[in-house]
Design an enzyme around this catalytic site. Structure first.
Site, short mmCIF file in Angstrom:
data_model
loop_
_atom_site.label_atom_id
_atom_site.label_comp_id
_atom_site.label_asym_id
_atom_site.label_seq_id
_atom_site.Cartn_x
_atom_site.Cartn_y
_atom_site.Cartn_z
N GLN A 12 -1.20 -2.66 -1.10
CA GLN A 12 -1.17 -4.12 -1.08
C GLN A 12 -1.05 -4.67 0.34
O GLN A 12 -1.79 -5.57 0.73
CB GLN A 12 0.01 -4.63 -1.91
CG GLN A 12 -0.08 -4.30 -3.39
CD GLN A 12 1.06 -4.94 -4.16
OE1 GLN A 12 0.92 -6.03 -4.71
NE2 GLN A 12 2.19 -4.27 -4.21
N TYR A 61 5.82 6.15 -0.53
CA TYR A 61 5.98 6.52 -1.94
C TYR A 61 6.84 5.42 -2.56
O TYR A 61 8.03 5.34 -2.29
CB TYR A 61 6.65 7.88 -2.06
CG TYR A 61 6.74 8.43 -3.46
CD1 TYR A 61 5.93 9.48 -3.88
CD2 TYR A 61 7.64 7.91 -4.40
CE1 TYR A 61 6.01 10.00 -5.17
CE2 TYR A 61 7.72 8.40 -5.68
CZ TYR A 61 6.91 9.46 -6.06
OH TYR A 61 7.00 9.96 -7.34
N THR A 101 12.34 -1.44 3.22
CA THR A 101 12.61 -2.09 1.94
C THR A 101 14.04 -2.62 1.81
O THR A 101 14.97 -2.11 2.46
CB THR A 101 12.37 -1.08 0.79
OG1 THR A 101 12.77 -1.63 -0.46
CG2 THR A 101 13.17 0.20 1.01
N TYR A 125 14.45 6.46 -3.80
CA TYR A 125 13.51 5.66 -3.00
C TYR A 125 14.25 5.00 -1.83
O TYR A 125 13.81 5.09 -0.67
CB TYR A 125 12.86 4.60 -3.88
CG TYR A 125 12.06 3.56 -3.13
CD1 TYR A 125 10.91 3.91 -2.43
CD2 TYR A 125 12.46 2.22 -3.11
CE1 TYR A 125 10.17 2.96 -1.73
CE2 TYR A 125 11.73 1.27 -2.43
CZ TYR A 125 10.59 1.64 -1.74
OH TYR A 125 9.88 0.70 -1.05
N TRP A 151 9.98 -7.09 -3.09
CA TRP A 151 9.26 -7.73 -4.20
C TRP A 151 7.82 -8.13 -3.80
O TRP A 151 7.38 -9.25 -4.01
CB TRP A 151 10.02 -8.96 -4.69
CG TRP A 151 11.38 -8.69 -5.26
CD1 TRP A 151 12.21 -7.64 -5.01
CD2 TRP A 151 12.09 -9.54 -6.19
NE1 TRP A 151 13.39 -7.77 -5.70
CE2 TRP A 151 13.34 -8.93 -6.44
CE3 TRP A 151 11.80 -10.75 -6.80
CZ2 TRP A 151 14.30 -9.49 -7.30
CZ3 TRP A 151 12.76 -11.30 -7.65
CH2 TRP A 151 13.98 -10.68 -7.90
#
Length: 293
Positions: A12, A61, A101, A125, A151
């Site tokens: 993305q 990942y 993240t 993760y 998100w």
């Protein structure tokens, strides 16, 4: 022209990085078919042939629940891959942007997380992304930039927005988690933030090694789903409304534990990186308009 290596270019963010690339950038776009970032020899060969001036590591990942069972692969991509790319950058004396993240935090705060808040990941993760960050910062202390986000969605690839649109067409009602709070991020705006970071790295004007970026505002997954339906109905992407009900995390158990609160403080990316300052609902409307054509 500056040679820019983008890993994870079919994801993305990679898709939006390609769409928003500045004129000075000559892109070398790779996914794992073109460049296995867990293979040191392959990285060395690619650097020799493409001679990048900067690397944007958008490869990751990201299957959060699957990572709980597939620890080895998650570590290979998120930890080893980031480390090997950073070493190659150090050997070639070039800078690197590492995308990370909100899952590096535990979600125990009730106010937005600052870049210097203590990470405390809850999942495989989150742990692997934090390890990857740490390797990049240790290997490239003066020439790296970590951008944490959350998100993420876009018109390209699989994401919460497109899943909700599909389920709203298929089902008569939906229950969506209402006790996990964060901020949606249109990958297009994230890409603009990254490119601004690239410019600062190349100019040597990065003052903070870690930045946070999402769109503005706050939402639960339930709020996000309700907004998706409302906006999609107005744009003709859905032909009927269905009831969307708030549920608790305990009602929707998952293998990975997710932070209950992961709102990120964007002040530094807004000021130092001139990142877009747009409310998440406005960004959602723009992305859905793109889907509607």
């Amino acid at each position: 022209m500056i040679n820019v290596l983008i890993t994870g270019a079919n994801g993305q963010l990679g898709y939006e990085l390609r769409r928003t690339a500045p004129q000075f950038a000559r892109l070398f776009c790779t996914d794992y078919h073109q460049l296995d970032i867990t293979d040191e020899v392959a990285i060395q060969a690619f650097f020799k042939s493409s001679t990048p001036a900067i690397v944007i590591n958008a490869a990751a990942y990201t299957a959060v629940d699957k990572a709980e069972m597939d620890v080895e692969t998650a570590r290979a991509v998120n930890v080893t891959g980031a480390e090997l790319l950073a070493k190659a950058c150090a050997n070639n004396k070039i800078p690197m942007v590492q995308v990370s993240t909100d899952f590096v935090f535990c979600g125990g705060k009730s106010s937005p997380y600052h870049a210097d808040d203590q990470p405390q990941p809850l999942s495989v993760y989150g742990h692997t992304k934090l390890e990857g960050e740490n390797h990049v910062r240790e290997i490239l202390p003066q020439s790296s930039l970590i951008i944490r986000t959350a998100w993420v969605y876009s018109a390209h690839g699989n994401n919460f927005v497109k899943t909700m649109l599909r389920l709203m067409q298929e089902k008569d009602q939906l229950g969506v988690v209402a006790d996990q709070v964060g901020t949606p991020t249109w990958a297009n705006h994230l890409a603009q933030c990254v490119w601004n970071g690239v410019s600062h790295l190349l100019e040597g004007t990065v003052h903070s090694p870690v930045h946070h970026y999402t769109d503005a505002g706050v939402a639960s997954w339930y709020d996000f789903a309700v907004a998706i339906q409302e906006e999609a109905l107005q744009l003709g992407l859905l032909d009927k409304a269905i009831p969307v009900s708030p549920i608790q995390t305990i009602d929707y158990p998952t293998p990975a534990t997710r932070p209950a609160y992961s709102v990120l403080d964007k002040t530094s990316s807004w000021t130092e990186l001139s990142a877009p300052k747009v409310h998440w609902r406005v960004a959602l409307r723009q992305m859905l308009a793109e889907l509607a054509g």
